[in-house]
Enzyme design. Sequence first.
Site, PDB file in Angstrom:
ATOM      1  CB  SER A   6      -1.473  -4.422   8.289  1.00 35.80           C
ATOM      2  OG  SER A   6      -2.025  -4.715   7.021  1.00 35.80           O
ATOM      3  CG  HIS A  31      -3.350  -0.473   8.980  1.00 35.37           C
ATOM      4  ND1 HIS A  31      -3.408   0.910   8.975  1.00 35.37           N
ATOM      5  CD2 HIS A  31      -2.866  -0.822   7.769  1.00 35.37           C
ATOM      6  CE1 HIS A  31      -2.959   1.366   7.821  1.00 35.37           C
ATOM      7  NE2 HIS A  31      -2.623   0.338   7.059  1.00 35.37           N
ATOM      8  CG  ASP A  33      -3.285  -2.233   4.428  1.00 38.53           C
ATOM      9  OD1 ASP A  33      -3.107  -1.005   4.458  1.00 38.53           O
ATOM     10  OD2 ASP A  33      -2.603  -3.037   5.095  1.00 38.53           O
ATOM     11  CG  MET A  35      -4.550  -2.625  -1.335  1.00 45.24           C
ATOM     12  SD  MET A  35      -3.077  -3.632  -1.524  1.00 45.24           S
ATOM     13  CE  MET A  35      -2.296  -3.344   0.062  1.00 45.24           C
ATOM     14  CG  HIS A  64      -3.765   2.651   4.154  1.00 45.69           C
ATOM     15  ND1 HIS A  64      -2.559   1.984   4.098  1.00 45.69           N
ATOM     16  CD2 HIS A  64      -3.656   3.688   3.284  1.00 45.69           C
ATOM     17  CE1 HIS A  64      -1.758   2.597   3.246  1.00 45.69           C
ATOM     18  NE2 HIS A  64      -2.396   3.628   2.730  1.00 45.69           N
ATOM     19  CG  MET A  66      -3.332   2.061  -0.302  1.00 46.72           C
ATOM     20  SD  MET A  66      -2.375   0.638   0.266  1.00 46.72           S
ATOM     21  CE  MET A  66      -3.517  -0.037   1.466  1.00 46.72           C
ATOM     22  CG  MET A 135       2.232   4.800   2.241  1.00 45.13           C
ATOM     23  SD  MET A 135       1.463   3.551   3.284  1.00 45.13           S
ATOM     24  CE  MET A 135       2.276   2.048   2.727  1.00 45.13           C
ATOM     25  CG  ASP A 171       1.209   1.004   6.313  1.00 52.57           C
ATOM     26  OD1 ASP A 171       1.691  -0.127   6.488  1.00 52.57           O
ATOM     27  OD2 ASP A 171       0.132   1.207   5.716  1.00 52.57           O
TER      28      ASP A 171
HETATM   29  C1  DX5 Z   1       1.123  -1.873   2.228  1.00 49.51           C
HETATM   30  C2  DX5 Z   1       0.126  -1.770   3.353  1.00 49.51           C
HETATM   31  C3  DX5 Z   1       0.698  -2.107   4.666  1.00 49.51           C
HETATM   32  C4  DX5 Z   1       1.235  -3.508   4.793  1.00 49.51           C
HETATM   33  C5  DX5 Z   1       2.342  -3.511   5.800  1.00 49.51           C
HETATM   34  O1  DX5 Z   1       0.554  -1.361   1.075  1.00 49.51           O
HETATM   35  O2  DX5 Z   1      -0.380  -0.466   3.431  1.00 49.51           O
HETATM   36  O3  DX5 Z   1      -0.234  -1.825   5.703  1.00 49.51           O
HETATM   37  O4  DX5 Z   1       0.256  -4.431   5.171  1.00 49.51           O
HETATM   38  O5  DX5 Z   1       2.908  -4.798   5.854  1.00 49.51           O
HETATM   39  P1  DX5 Z   1       4.366  -5.037   6.494  1.00 49.51           P
HETATM   40  O6  DX5 Z   1       4.305  -4.546   7.904  1.00 49.51           O
HETATM   41  O7  DX5 Z   1       4.529  -6.509   6.393  1.00 49.51           O
HETATM   42  O8  DX5 Z   1       5.333  -4.239   5.658  1.00 49.51           O
HETATM   43 ZN    ZN Z   2      -1.644   0.201   5.202  1.00 45.33          ZN
END
Ligand code: DX5
Ligand code: ZN
Length: 219
Positions: A6, A31, A33, A35, A64, A66, A135, A171
């Site tokens: 990620s 990956h 993320d 947000m 991903h 969010m 998650m 994840d």
């Molecule tokens: C959290 C993200 C994850 C995050 C995981 O909201 O969706 O992808 O980056 O990070 P680690 O592996 O450090 O928990």
């Molecule tokens: Zn993620």
Amino acid sequence: MKIAPSILSADFARLGEEVRAIDEAGCDYIHIDVMDGHFVPNLTFGPPVIRSIRPLTAKTFDVHLMIDPAQPFLKDYAEAGADIITVHVEADTHLDRSLQFIRSLGKKAGVSLNPGTPESAIGYVLDGIDLILVMTVNPGFGGQGFIESQIGKISRIRDMIGARPIELEVDGGINPETAARVAGAGADVLVAGGAVFGGDDYKAAIGALREAAGDATAQ
Ligand code: DX5
Ligand code: ZN
């Protein structure tokens, strides 16, 4: 077992180099993320950043989302270079419509569940998806602790998938120890932020996750 580092945990000042480094270190997916500061209490980046790193690697972009709502922005993410687009069950009133739309854009459709969301929420969309993202932390931040209750959910979703060609991705809080346990429960793609970007040797970190997961599934 596929490994999806990620980039949330990458050094954003050197994002291009970081993407090249995980590619060369042997990752399977990248990956990404996204947000919105509304669905989750953190804000990251959107299509322009994805578009700017797209030429740096041929690896699959596992996006991903969010964000709430997701539907109005799906086309933007497809055009920016996403290969897999994952939306959250909790952020989408018309989940089935969004998943159909992602596929109509020529992309793989993923659906994600927060830790508090039961697996029954995806029962009626199983025939229209390519990936399920469980998650194992509350989304928003890297570096959080793995939520134990999700192991049972992963096993139950593995059973629900049956023979369908759906990938089961996990994840949050993944390290070699939790990687082994989620692999044993049936996961086949692992997202890892801190476990990859937290050290200097990305290749060794990816290898350690793959090895831990492989040992578990071999048992
Ligand atoms: C959290 C993200 C994850 C995050 C995981 O909201 O969706 O992808 O980056 O990070 P680690 O592996 O450090 O928990
Ligand atoms: Zn993620």
